[in-house]
Design a protein around this motif. Structure first.
Motif, PDB file in Angstrom:
ATOM      1  N   ASN A   1       1.064  -1.066   0.745  1.00 40.15           N
ATOM      2  CA  ASN A   1      -0.016  -0.113   0.075  1.00 40.15           C
ATOM      3  C   ASN A   1       0.789   1.147   0.217  1.00 40.15           C
ATOM      4  N   ALA A   2       2.379   1.002   0.679  1.00 40.71           N
ATOM      5  CA  ALA A   2       2.914   1.694   0.418  1.00 40.71           C
ATOM      6  C   ALA A   2       3.562   2.373  -0.151  1.00 40.71           C
ATOM      7  N   LEU A   3       3.617   1.769  -1.779  1.00 40.78           N
ATOM      8  CA  LEU A   3       4.254   1.548  -2.343  1.00 40.78           C
ATOM      9  C   LEU A   3       3.397   1.721  -3.961  1.00 40.78           C
ATOM     10  N   MET A   4       2.364   2.264  -3.643  1.00 40.94           N
ATOM     11  CA  MET A   4       1.253   2.619  -4.629  1.00 40.94           C
ATOM     12  C   MET A   4       1.846   3.901  -5.512  1.00 40.94           C
ATOM     13  N   GLY A   5       2.604   4.226  -6.365  1.00 41.80           N
ATOM     14  CA  GLY A   5       3.308   5.200  -7.147  1.00 41.80           C
ATOM     15  C   GLY A   5       1.907   5.392  -8.204  1.00 41.80           C
ATOM     16  N   ARG A   6       2.492   6.621  -9.043  1.00 44.28           N
ATOM     17  CA  ARG A   6       1.938   7.166 -10.315  1.00 44.28           C
ATOM     18  C   ARG A   6       1.556   6.555 -11.908  1.00 44.28           C
ATOM     19  N   GLU A   7       1.378   7.162 -12.584  1.00 49.32           N
ATOM     20  CA  GLU A   7       1.738   6.402 -13.711  1.00 49.32           C
ATOM     21  C   GLU A   7       2.266   7.946 -14.481  1.00 49.32           C
ATOM     22  N   ILE A   8       3.159   7.167 -16.169  1.00 49.11           N
ATOM     23  CA  ILE A   8       3.373   8.568 -16.273  1.00 49.11           C
ATOM     24  C   ILE A   8       2.500   9.275 -17.504  1.00 49.11           C
ATOM     25  N   ALA A   9       2.026   7.933 -17.561  1.00 50.72           N
ATOM     26  CA  ALA A   9       0.668   8.253 -19.077  1.00 50.72           C
ATOM     27  C   ALA A   9      -0.287   9.763 -18.687  1.00 50.72           C
ATOM     28  N   GLY A  10      -0.721  11.010 -19.592  1.00 46.22           N
ATOM     29  CA  GLY A  10      -1.354  11.809 -18.872  1.00 46.22           C
ATOM     30  C   GLY A  10      -0.468  12.771 -18.145  1.00 46.22           C
ATOM     31  N   LYS A  11       0.543  12.739 -17.938  1.00 43.52           N
ATOM     32  CA  LYS A  11       1.316  13.407 -17.037  1.00 43.52           C
ATOM     33  C   LYS A  11       1.463  14.486 -18.385  1.00 43.52           C
ATOM     34  N   ARG A  12       1.777  15.993 -17.010  1.00 43.68           N
ATOM     35  CA  ARG A  12       2.249  17.184 -18.053  1.00 43.68           C
ATOM     36  C   ARG A  12       3.667  17.444 -18.345  1.00 43.68           C
ATOM     37  N   LEU A  13       4.128  16.860 -19.173  1.00 43.43           N
ATOM     38  CA  LEU A  13       6.254  17.337 -19.191  1.00 43.43           C
ATOM     39  C   LEU A  13       6.366  18.735 -19.830  1.00 43.43           C
ATOM     40  N   GLY A  14       7.241  19.595 -19.264  1.00 43.67           N
ATOM     41  CA  GLY A  14       7.209  20.424 -19.020  1.00 43.67           C
ATOM     42  C   GLY A  14       9.481  20.522 -19.215  1.00 43.67           C
ATOM     43  N   LEU A  15       9.505  21.133 -21.079  1.00 43.30           N
ATOM     44  CA  LEU A  15      10.746  21.377 -21.202  1.00 43.30           C
ATOM     45  C   LEU A  15      10.910  22.268 -20.575  1.00 43.30           C
ATOM     46  N   ILE A  16      12.198  22.978 -20.435  1.00 41.00           N
ATOM     47  CA  ILE A  16      12.673  24.171 -20.177  1.00 41.00           C
ATOM     48  C   ILE A  16      14.006  24.896 -21.204  1.00 41.00           C
ATOM     49  N   GLY A  17      14.154  24.819 -22.658  1.00 38.27           N
ATOM     50  CA  GLY A  17      14.756  24.592 -23.688  1.00 38.27           C
ATOM     51  C   GLY A  17      14.200  23.747 -24.180  1.00 38.27           C
ATOM     52  N   TYR A  18      14.078  23.857 -25.798  1.00 44.25           N
ATOM     53  CA  TYR A  18      13.621  22.725 -26.863  1.00 44.25           C
ATOM     54  C   TYR A  18      14.722  22.702 -27.888  1.00 44.25           C
ATOM     55  N   GLY A  19      15.718  21.945 -27.208  1.00 39.29           N
ATOM     56  CA  GLY A  19      16.584  22.151 -28.481  1.00 39.29           C
ATOM     57  C   GLY A  19      16.465  20.371 -29.013  1.00 39.29           C
ATOM     58  N   ALA A  20      17.832  20.013 -29.677  1.00 42.65           N
ATOM     59  CA  ALA A  20      17.552  19.114 -29.662  1.00 42.65           C
ATOM     60  C   ALA A  20      17.394  17.568 -28.625  1.00 42.65           C
ATOM     61  N   ILE A  21      17.975  17.533 -28.212  1.00 42.52           N
ATOM     62  CA  ILE A  21      17.920  16.791 -26.847  1.00 42.52           C
ATOM     63  C   ILE A  21      16.235  16.939 -26.293  1.00 42.52           C
ATOM     64  N   ALA A  22      15.986  17.979 -26.053  1.00 48.16           N
ATOM     65  CA  ALA A  22      14.946  17.933 -25.352  1.00 48.16           C
ATOM     66  C   ALA A  22      13.628  17.346 -26.723  1.00 48.16           C
ATOM     67  N   ARG A  23      13.492  17.468 -28.078  1.00 49.99           N
ATOM     68  CA  ARG A  23      13.337  17.538 -28.320  1.00 49.99           C
ATOM     69  C   ARG A  23      13.091  16.007 -28.676  1.00 49.99           C
ATOM     70  N   GLU A  24      13.792  15.135 -28.972  1.00 51.00           N
ATOM     71  CA  GLU A  24      14.289  13.964 -28.637  1.00 51.00           C
ATOM     72  C   GLU A  24      13.527  13.149 -27.020  1.00 51.00           C
ATOM     73  N   THR A  25      13.213  14.164 -26.084  1.00 52.07           N
ATOM     74  CA  THR A  25      12.225  13.147 -24.919  1.00 52.07           C
ATOM     75  C   THR A  25      11.098  13.854 -25.259  1.00 52.07           C
ATOM     76  N   ALA A  26      11.448  14.435 -26.080  1.00 51.13           N
ATOM     77  CA  ALA A  26       9.546  15.039 -25.879  1.00 51.13           C
ATOM     78  C   ALA A  26       8.878  13.803 -26.654  1.00 51.13           C
ATOM     79  N   ARG A  27       9.791  13.228 -28.022  1.00 45.56           N
ATOM     80  CA  ARG A  27       9.236  12.661 -28.905  1.00 45.56           C
ATOM     81  C   ARG A  27       9.043  11.091 -28.070  1.00 45.56           C
ATOM     82  N   ARG A  28       9.515  10.940 -27.208  1.00 39.69           N
ATOM     83  CA  ARG A  28       9.704   9.175 -26.226  1.00 39.69           C
ATOM     84  C   ARG A  28       8.541   9.336 -25.474  1.00 39.69           C
ATOM     85  N   ALA A  29       8.856  10.821 -24.750  1.00 36.12           N
ATOM     86  CA  ALA A  29       7.650  10.881 -24.142  1.00 36.12           C
ATOM     87  C   ALA A  29       5.576  10.847 -24.950  1.00 36.12           C
ATOM     88  N   ALA A  30       5.690  11.643 -25.394  1.00 37.43           N
ATOM     89  CA  ALA A  30       4.270  11.271 -26.155  1.00 37.43           C
ATOM     90  C   ALA A  30       3.741  10.020 -26.909  1.00 37.43           C
TER      91      ALA A  30
END
Length: 313
Positions: free
Chosen positions: A132-161
């Protein structure tokens, strides 16, 4: 005396294959032996470093014949670019070679911090059953905020999507009509910095360390993040106030944090003491962009650039 000095670790096959014909000194311990490094550079035309070697001041003075610096990575805050330009020294970062590795680190740590179940091995093996103490959260539906949207951030966004996250970014240097805001996997919302901080369930940093970004995420910014939010910094140390992160974790406002970079590297015990007893915290030694695969890519790209410049000159 060596023609090319490699002061930090790199793939040795890249040295053999890409720098054949040059007299190369490969000694990854030189980064911690500044006097020996300076002596080795007396006749060198090329220098290859990662992020720890400070290519400035006395090092550049010692390397009076330097014509090229290869950077095994993309950040350039350890290199005095103005001084290099003034001396006619070309600088080649390994742009793009480790983008995927950093993106995987961000997504992997976000999932681990949100789920919160993976630190229970010792307790489970000892006969506890803290389900019960380890009931965590899913990543689906969460809001990812990227400070800076260069090449690495875009690769991160693609995987997050692909995992069903909602995507937003702040980048004042990217035009509103740039196609990067509308990739084929779905739109990335453009936000002001304040709005992005206030809305993001997972906030990931992708900016260089400059006067404008130093301490960008401090106590005030963290206080504006949603309760339980996760903060990830795999960009540059100094962008995040480490003590503020530790305090927010201990107070329960932040739900988790992963720091791969620090204001002082390597992080010593005195500086690291601020993190004592901070829950749901991951600290790693500037390793987000370094995998077996990315090390090969980064080393090859860097060695090729150094070789090409010396041959063309």
């Amino acid at each position: 005396m060596p023609d090319i000095v490699v002061a930090e670790f790199m793939d040795e096959a890249a040295i053999r294959e890409e720098l054949a014909g040059f007299d190369v000194l490969y000694d990854p311990t030189l980064v911690d032996k500044p006097e020996m490094l300076q002596a080795a550079l007396s006749e060198a035309r090329g220098l290859i470093v990662r992020n720890r070697t400070q290519v400035r001041g006395s090092l550049l003075e010692a390397g009076s014949k330097l014509r090229v610096v290869g950077r095994l990575g993309v950040g350039l805050d350890n290199i005095d670019m103005d001084a290099c330009r003034a001396r006619g020294i070309a600088v080649f970062p390994a742009t793009g070679a480790n983008d995927g590795a950093v993106a995987e680190y961000v997504i992997g740590t976000a999932m681990l911090l949100l789920r919160g179940a993976y630190g229970a091995t010792t307790r489970v093996a000892a006969g506890e059953w803290p389900r019960n103490a380890l009931m965590g959260r899913e990543i689906a539906g969460k809001r990812l905020g990227l400070i800076g949207y260069g090449a690495i951030a875009r690769e991160t966004a693609r995987r997050a999507a692909a995992l069903g996250m909602q995507l937003a970014a702040y980048d004042p240097f990217l035009a509103a009509d740039d196609p990067a805001w509308k990739p084929d996997y779905g739109p990335v919302a453009s936000r002001t910095l304040d709005a992005l901080i206030a809305e993001s369930d997972v906030l990931s940093l992708h900016v260089p360390l400059t006067d404008a970004t130093r301490n960008l995420i401090g106590a005030e910014a963290i206080a504006r993040m949603p309760a339980g939010a996760v903060l990830i910094n795999a960009a540059r140390g100094g962008v995040v106030e480490e003590a503020a992160v530790a305090a927010a974790l201990k107070a329960g406002h932040l739900g988790g944090a992963a720091l791969d970079v620090f204001d002082r590297e390597p992080l010593d015990a005195a500086a690291g003491a601020v993190f004592a007893d901070a829950p749901n915290l991951i600290l790693t030694p500037h390793i987000a962009g370094v995998t077996v695969e990315s090390n090969v890519r980064v080393s090859s790209v860097t060695a090729q650039a150094v070789r090409r410049h010396l041959l063309e000159g």
